[in-house]
Design a protein around this motif. Structure first.
Motif, PDB file in Angstrom:
ATOM      1  N   LEU A  23      66.206 155.091  24.329  1.00 20.75           N
ATOM      2  CA  LEU A  23      65.744 154.261  23.208  1.00 20.75           C
ATOM      3  C   LEU A  23      66.790 153.224  22.806  1.00 20.75           C
ATOM      4  CD1 LEU A  23      63.928 156.967  21.085  1.00 20.75           C
ATOM      5  CD2 LEU A  23      62.884 155.026  22.255  1.00 20.75           C
ATOM      6  N   LEU A  24      68.054 153.573  22.924  1.00 20.03           N
ATOM      7  CA  LEU A  24      69.113 152.607  22.627  1.00 20.03           C
ATOM      8  C   LEU A  24      69.082 151.453  23.625  1.00 20.03           C
ATOM      9  CD1 LEU A  24      71.611 151.701  21.061  1.00 20.03           C
ATOM     10  CD2 LEU A  24      72.980 153.170  22.571  1.00 20.03           C
ATOM     11  N   VAL A  25      68.938 151.767  24.904  1.00 13.40           N
ATOM     12  CA  VAL A  25      68.842 150.718  25.923  1.00 13.40           C
ATOM     13  C   VAL A  25      67.622 149.842  25.644  1.00 13.40           C
ATOM     14  CG1 VAL A  25      68.410 150.296  28.383  1.00 13.40           C
ATOM     15  CG2 VAL A  25      70.103 152.000  27.684  1.00 13.40           C
ATOM     16  N   TRP A  26      66.507 150.468  25.281  1.00 10.97           N
ATOM     17  CA  TRP A  26      65.300 149.709  24.958  1.00 10.97           C
ATOM     18  C   TRP A  26      65.542 148.788  23.762  1.00 10.97           C
ATOM     19  CZ3 TRP A  26      62.421 150.120  20.381  1.00 10.97           C
ATOM     20  CH2 TRP A  26      61.258 149.342  20.351  1.00 10.97           C
ATOM     21  N   ALA A  27      66.198 149.317  22.711  1.00 13.43           N
ATOM     22  CA  ALA A  27      66.447 148.510  21.514  1.00 13.43           C
ATOM     23  C   ALA A  27      67.367 147.328  21.824  1.00 13.43           C
ATOM     24  CB  ALA A  27      67.048 149.379  20.406  1.00 13.43           C
ATOM     25  N   ILE A  28      68.375 147.564  22.674  1.00 17.11           N
ATOM     26  CA  ILE A  28      69.296 146.492  23.040  1.00 17.11           C
ATOM     27  C   ILE A  28      68.580 145.409  23.839  1.00 17.11           C
ATOM     28  CG2 ILE A  28      71.298 145.938  24.494  1.00 17.11           C
ATOM     29  CD1 ILE A  28      72.463 148.691  23.619  1.00 17.11           C
ATOM     30  N   THR A  29      67.776 145.839  24.827  1.00 18.30           N
ATOM     31  CA  THR A  29      67.110 144.856  25.681  1.00 18.30           C
ATOM     32  C   THR A  29      65.954 144.158  24.972  1.00 18.30           C
ATOM     33  OG1 THR A  29      65.711 146.568  26.657  1.00 18.30           O
ATOM     34  CG2 THR A  29      67.740 146.007  27.829  1.00 18.30           C
ATOM     35  N   THR A  30      65.289 144.850  24.053  1.00 15.33           N
ATOM     36  CA  THR A  30      64.162 144.253  23.329  1.00 15.33           C
ATOM     37  C   THR A  30      64.663 143.390  22.187  1.00 15.33           C
ATOM     38  OG1 THR A  30      62.758 146.129  23.871  1.00 15.33           O
ATOM     39  CG2 THR A  30      62.052 144.759  22.031  1.00 15.33           C
ATOM     40  N   GLY A  31      65.610 143.916  21.435  1.00 15.10           N
ATOM     41  CA  GLY A  31      66.157 143.187  20.295  1.00 15.10           C
ATOM     42  C   GLY A  31      65.159 143.092  19.158  1.00 15.10           C
ATOM     43  N   GLY A  32      65.632 142.598  18.060  1.00 11.13           N
ATOM     44  CA  GLY A  32      64.772 142.398  16.906  1.00 11.13           C
ATOM     45  C   GLY A  32      64.822 143.575  15.941  1.00 11.13           C
ATOM     46  N   PRO A  33      64.433 143.302  14.700  1.00 11.57           N
ATOM     47  CA  PRO A  33      64.521 144.333  13.667  1.00 11.57           C
ATOM     48  C   PRO A  33      63.604 145.542  13.915  1.00 11.57           C
ATOM     49  CG  PRO A  33      63.543 142.313  12.777  1.00 11.57           C
ATOM     50  CD  PRO A  33      64.002 142.015  14.165  1.00 11.57           C
ATOM     51  N   THR A  34      62.439 145.289  14.489  1.00 14.02           N
ATOM     52  CA  THR A  34      61.522 146.411  14.737  1.00 14.02           C
ATOM     53  C   THR A  34      62.095 147.368  15.769  1.00 14.02           C
ATOM     54  OG1 THR A  34      59.631 144.982  14.230  1.00 14.02           O
ATOM     55  CG2 THR A  34      59.170 147.025  15.391  1.00 14.02           C
ATOM     56  N   ALA A  35      62.673 146.836  16.820  1.00 12.97           N
ATOM     57  CA  ALA A  35      63.259 147.693  17.853  1.00 12.97           C
ATOM     58  C   ALA A  35      64.387 148.534  17.272  1.00 12.97           C
ATOM     59  CB  ALA A  35      63.774 146.845  19.013  1.00 12.97           C
ATOM     60  N   TRP A  36      65.203 147.943  16.441  1.00  9.48           N
ATOM     61  CA  TRP A  36      66.320 148.687  15.857  1.00  9.48           C
ATOM     62  C   TRP A  36      65.848 149.698  14.821  1.00  9.48           C
ATOM     63  CZ3 TRP A  36      70.481 149.234  18.394  1.00  9.48           C
ATOM     64  CH2 TRP A  36      70.866 148.239  19.292  1.00  9.48           C
ATOM     65  N   LEU A  37      64.771 149.374  14.115  1.00 13.01           N
ATOM     66  CA  LEU A  37      64.197 150.339  13.173  1.00 13.01           C
ATOM     67  C   LEU A  37      63.620 151.539  13.918  1.00 13.01           C
ATOM     68  CD1 LEU A  37      63.422 151.097  10.279  1.00 13.01           C
ATOM     69  CD2 LEU A  37      61.290 149.826  10.615  1.00 13.01           C
ATOM     70  N   VAL A  38      62.932 151.267  15.031  1.00 10.94           N
ATOM     71  CA  VAL A  38      62.398 152.351  15.864  1.00 10.94           C
ATOM     72  C   VAL A  38      63.537 153.220  16.390  1.00 10.94           C
ATOM     73  CG1 VAL A  38      61.242 152.858  18.065  1.00 10.94           C
ATOM     74  CG2 VAL A  38      60.262 151.170  16.492  1.00 10.94           C
ATOM     75  N   GLY A 143      54.114 153.980  19.579  1.00  9.09           N
ATOM     76  CA  GLY A 143      53.426 153.211  18.551  1.00  9.09           C
ATOM     77  C   GLY A 143      53.948 151.792  18.462  1.00  9.09           C
ATOM     78  N   ALA A 144      55.255 151.642  18.559  1.00  9.72           N
ATOM     79  CA  ALA A 144      55.841 150.300  18.525  1.00  9.72           C
ATOM     80  C   ALA A 144      55.399 149.488  19.737  1.00  9.72           C
ATOM     81  CB  ALA A 144      57.364 150.401  18.470  1.00  9.72           C
ATOM     82  N   GLN A 145      55.291 150.152  20.893  1.00  8.61           N
ATOM     83  CA  GLN A 145      54.825 149.451  22.100  1.00  8.61           C
ATOM     84  C   GLN A 145      53.377 148.995  21.942  1.00  8.61           C
ATOM     85  OE1 GLN A 145      56.814 148.762  24.931  1.00  8.61           O
ATOM     86  NE2 GLN A 145      58.281 149.365  23.369  1.00  8.61           N
ATOM     87  N   VAL A 146      52.550 149.860  21.411  1.00  4.72           N
ATOM     88  CA  VAL A 146      51.129 149.530  21.243  1.00  4.72           C
ATOM     89  C   VAL A 146      50.965 148.380  20.242  1.00  4.72           C
ATOM     90  CG1 VAL A 146      48.934 150.434  20.325  1.00  4.72           C
ATOM     91  CG2 VAL A 146      50.316 151.823  21.875  1.00  4.72           C
ATOM     92  N   LEU A 147      51.794 148.393  19.192  1.00  2.40           N
ATOM     93  CA  LEU A 147      51.699 147.350  18.177  1.00  2.40           C
ATOM     94  C   LEU A 147      52.418 146.064  18.597  1.00  2.40           C
ATOM     95  CD1 LEU A 147      52.175 149.509  14.971  1.00  2.40           C
ATOM     96  CD2 LEU A 147      50.052 148.538  15.889  1.00  2.40           C
TER      97      LEU A 147
END
Length: 149
Positions: A23-38, A143-147
């Protein structure tokens, strides 16, 4: 993340840690507040699950009067079992090691079997707690992916 879930159920890999790392790798590569909140929410869930599972297991085993030395030697037997009988060896050798250690300590089979049963039941409960929080963390990510996060 699937490897992390397997690592929780078959305690060979640090399951919650692997899921958190993914999830950390995903948050880094995706970026943005939603990714970091997830990621932050999932990290809190994963940490709470791992700690709760370990604390519940330790508390129940200690309440049953099983000394730490028996648990340590049973865990070492479980590690040997993991190599000798891949898959089930960890649990089987852990239980057998605990029965042997408790039999040596108590000199009676019934209390030794009872101690092993308490330890296995407590371990199962700990795994269930950790698995539940891991599934919740993954569900938040899905859920974040679907949204569209």
């Amino acid at each position: 993340m699937l490897v992390g879930v397997v690592g929780i159920v078959v305690p060979v890999l640090p399951g919650s840690l692997l899921i958190g790392a993914a999830l950390l790798v995903w948050a880094i590569t995706t970026g943005g507040p939603t990714a970091w909140l997830v990621f932050a929410t999932a990290a809190v869930l994963l940490t709470a699950g791992a700690l709760s599972g370990a604390l519940l297991t330790g508390q129940q085993v200690s309440a049953a009067g099983v000394p730490r030395s028996s648990l340590v030697l049973a865990a070492l037997a479980g590690l040997v079992g993991m190599v000798v009988v891949p898959g089930l060896g960890l649990v089987l050798f852990f239980a057998l090691g605990l029965v042997i250690m408790e039999y040596r300590r108590r000199r009676e089979l019934r209390p030794a079997l009872s101690a092993a049963w308490v330890a296995l039941r407590a371990t199962g409960l700990g795994i269930l707690v950790e698995l539940s929080t891991a599934v919740a963390a993954i569900a938040i990510w899905v859920g974040a992916q679907v949204l569209g996060a």
